[in-house]
Design a protein around this motif. Structure first.
Motif, mmCIF file in Angstrom:
data_model
loop_
_atom_site.group_PDB
_atom_site.id
_atom_site.type_symbol
_atom_site.label_atom_id
_atom_site.label_comp_id
_atom_site.label_asym_id
_atom_site.label_seq_id
_atom_site.Cartn_x
_atom_site.Cartn_y
_atom_site.Cartn_z
ATOM 1 N N GLU A 118 0.826 -1.204 0.000
ATOM 2 C CA GLU A 118 0.000 0.000 0.000
ATOM 3 C C GLU A 118 0.863 1.259 0.000
ATOM 4 O OE1 GLU A 118 -3.126 1.835 3.082
ATOM 5 O OE2 GLU A 118 -3.931 0.185 1.869
ATOM 6 N N GLN A 119 2.014 1.212 0.645
ATOM 7 C CA GLN A 119 2.923 2.358 0.643
ATOM 8 C C GLN A 119 3.265 2.765 -0.789
ATOM 9 O OE1 GLN A 119 4.093 4.206 3.113
ATOM 10 N NE2 GLN A 119 5.667 5.394 2.037
ATOM 11 N N ASP A 120 3.602 1.801 -1.638
ATOM 12 C CA ASP A 120 3.918 2.118 -3.033
ATOM 13 C C ASP A 120 2.675 2.563 -3.798
ATOM 14 O OD1 ASP A 120 6.665 1.674 -2.956
ATOM 15 O OD2 ASP A 120 6.472 -0.466 -3.393
ATOM 16 N N LEU A 121 1.560 1.888 -3.593
ATOM 17 C CA LEU A 121 0.336 2.233 -4.324
ATOM 18 C C LEU A 121 -0.077 3.675 -4.077
ATOM 19 C CD1 LEU A 121 -1.727 -1.013 -3.604
ATOM 20 C CD2 LEU A 121 -0.577 -0.414 -5.757
ATOM 21 N N LEU A 122 0.226 4.197 -2.885
ATOM 22 C CA LEU A 122 -0.207 5.546 -2.515
ATOM 23 C C LEU A 122 0.872 6.604 -2.687
ATOM 24 C CD1 LEU A 122 -2.253 4.928 0.770
ATOM 25 C CD2 LEU A 122 -2.989 4.760 -1.611
ATOM 26 N N TRP A 123 2.150 6.220 -2.730
ATOM 27 C CA TRP A 123 3.220 7.214 -2.623
ATOM 28 C C TRP A 123 4.287 7.162 -3.711
ATOM 29 C CZ3 TRP A 123 3.251 11.087 0.998
ATOM 30 C CH2 TRP A 123 2.375 10.960 2.083
ATOM 31 N N ILE A 124 4.429 6.059 -4.422
ATOM 32 C CA ILE A 124 5.575 5.886 -5.315
ATOM 33 C C ILE A 124 5.622 6.967 -6.394
ATOM 34 C CG2 ILE A 124 4.484 4.346 -7.030
ATOM 35 C CD1 ILE A 124 7.107 2.663 -6.869
ATOM 36 N N ARG A 125 6.838 7.347 -6.782
ATOM 37 C CA ARG A 125 7.007 8.294 -7.879
ATOM 38 C C ARG A 125 8.068 7.789 -8.862
ATOM 39 N NH1 ARG A 125 4.031 13.019 -6.896
ATOM 40 N NH2 ARG A 125 3.843 13.656 -4.720
ATOM 41 N N ASP A 126 9.332 8.141 -8.642
ATOM 42 C CA ASP A 126 10.357 8.006 -9.668
ATOM 43 C C ASP A 126 10.529 6.594 -10.204
ATOM 44 O OD1 ASP A 126 10.781 10.686 -9.450
ATOM 45 O OD2 ASP A 126 12.649 10.542 -8.324
ATOM 46 N N GLU A 127 10.591 5.597 -9.322
ATOM 47 C CA GLU A 127 10.828 4.234 -9.799
ATOM 48 C C GLU A 127 9.739 3.804 -10.785
ATOM 49 O OE1 GLU A 127 11.984 4.124 -5.327
ATOM 50 O OE2 GLU A 127 10.565 5.198 -6.623
ATOM 51 N N PHE A 128 8.520 4.223 -10.503
ATOM 52 C CA PHE A 128 7.386 3.904 -11.380
ATOM 53 C C PHE A 128 7.376 4.790 -12.624
ATOM 54 C CE2 PHE A 128 2.857 5.209 -12.203
ATOM 55 C CZ PHE A 128 2.486 4.078 -12.915
ATOM 56 N N LEU A 129 7.499 6.083 -12.427
ATOM 57 C CA LEU A 129 7.366 7.026 -13.540
ATOM 58 C C LEU A 129 8.464 6.858 -14.583
ATOM 59 C CD1 LEU A 129 6.460 10.211 -11.474
ATOM 60 C CD2 LEU A 129 4.885 8.718 -12.727
ATOM 61 N N GLN A 130 9.642 6.433 -14.152
ATOM 62 C CA GLN A 130 10.762 6.292 -15.082
ATOM 63 C C GLN A 130 10.822 4.918 -15.741
ATOM 64 O OE1 GLN A 130 14.202 7.338 -12.732
ATOM 65 N NE2 GLN A 130 13.486 9.435 -12.384
ATOM 66 N N SER A 131 9.964 4.010 -15.331
ATOM 67 C CA SER A 131 10.001 2.656 -15.860
ATOM 68 C C SER A 131 9.324 2.569 -17.229
ATOM 69 C CB SER A 131 9.303 1.690 -14.899
ATOM 70 O OG SER A 131 9.305 0.378 -15.429
ATOM 71 N N LYS A 132 9.955 1.868 -18.134
ATOM 72 C CA LYS A 132 9.391 1.630 -19.468
ATOM 73 C C LYS A 132 8.778 0.241 -19.585
ATOM 74 C CE LYS A 132 10.998 5.603 -20.840
ATOM 75 N NZ LYS A 132 10.074 6.764 -21.000
#
Length: 244
Positions: A181-195
């Motif tokens: 849930e921490q990632d589902l609610l807060w994640i940014r760079d690792e997700f946004l930069q992933s192709k």
């Protein structure tokens, strides 16, 4: 507005007859939410989809001028329409503050001051920890029970067809069913930069962009409503996506 969809891969698709209207990061902008409800209502009256689902991706409160009215509108909408309400990091933060008032100072810096004011609770600058805890108790008393119930019943994700709806995003390399849930609610760079592909096409908000981004593996529909006056509505039917 033009139809937009991923170009170089099989397009994600909803089940036949289903149309989804998605919004994210309303942040107390009740007037913009009402405008988007009018857009949805007009579209449904014109095209009459077999099954329409309205999906809200979290961050209903804080920062903008009228969190209380925003929750009123969403709760009232749920009584008349097929709605799905996801949890945003701001809702998670507020519910944690209601349970632990010692976190109030952080929350006020996080956009909570505007939420307090929308419930008629005023906070003077320079308050001590005990006084801030008192403000939280005052807020809890001022909030209608249905608002507190709404915040506590929010779900972390929603899946329909090839689409996965979430507030912030997902951690690449982790199956969707095993995301924290921490990632589902807060994640940014690792997700946004992933192709990479995530198993489904991810529709999210959380990180403001100038205009909706509909990419190969994800769509970001947070257009910073409280700062820009632009609340984006994403309409999905079949394998077509339209950002308004």
């Amino acid at each position: 507005m033009p139809m937009i969809a991923p170009q170089n891969s099989p397009r994600p698709k909803l089940p036949n007859g289903v149309r989804i209207y998605a919004m994210s990061d309303i942040h107390g902008c009740a007037h913009l939410l009402e405008q988007m409800f009018a857009v949805i209502d007009a579209d449904m009256a014109n095209s009459r989809p077999y099954r329409a689902i309205e999906v809200f991706l979290g961050d209903y409160i804080d920062r903008g001028p009228d969190s209380r009215r925003t929750l009123d509108l969403l709760i009232e909408r749920s009584r008349r329409r097929n709605t799905v309400f996801l949890k945003g990091n701001h809702e998670a933060y507020l519910t944690s503050v209601l349970e632990d008032p010692s976190r109030a100072a952080e929350w006020l810096q996080f956009g909570g001051l505007q939420t307090l004011m929308s419930y008629g609770v005023s906070a003077a600058p320079g308050l001590g920890k005990d006084e801030l805890s008192g403000l939280v108790r005052e807020l809890s008393s001022a909030m209608p029970p249905e608002h507190i119930a709404f915040l506590r019943q929010l779900r972390p994700t929603f899946t329909c067809g090839d689409f996965f709806f979430v507030h912030a995003g997902v951690r690449p390399g982790i199956p969707l069913s095993e995301q924290s849930e921490q990632d589902l609610l807060w994640i940014r760079d690792e997700f946004l930069q992933s192709k990479r592909r995530f198993g489904k096409y991810v529709v999210h908000g959380h990180t403001p962009v100038r205009q909706a981004e509909l990419l190969e593996n994800r769509a970001n529909i947070d257009t910073g409503a409280y700062a820009t006056g632009n609340l984006t509505l994403l309409s999905i039917q079949g394998n077509s996506m339209l950002a308004i």
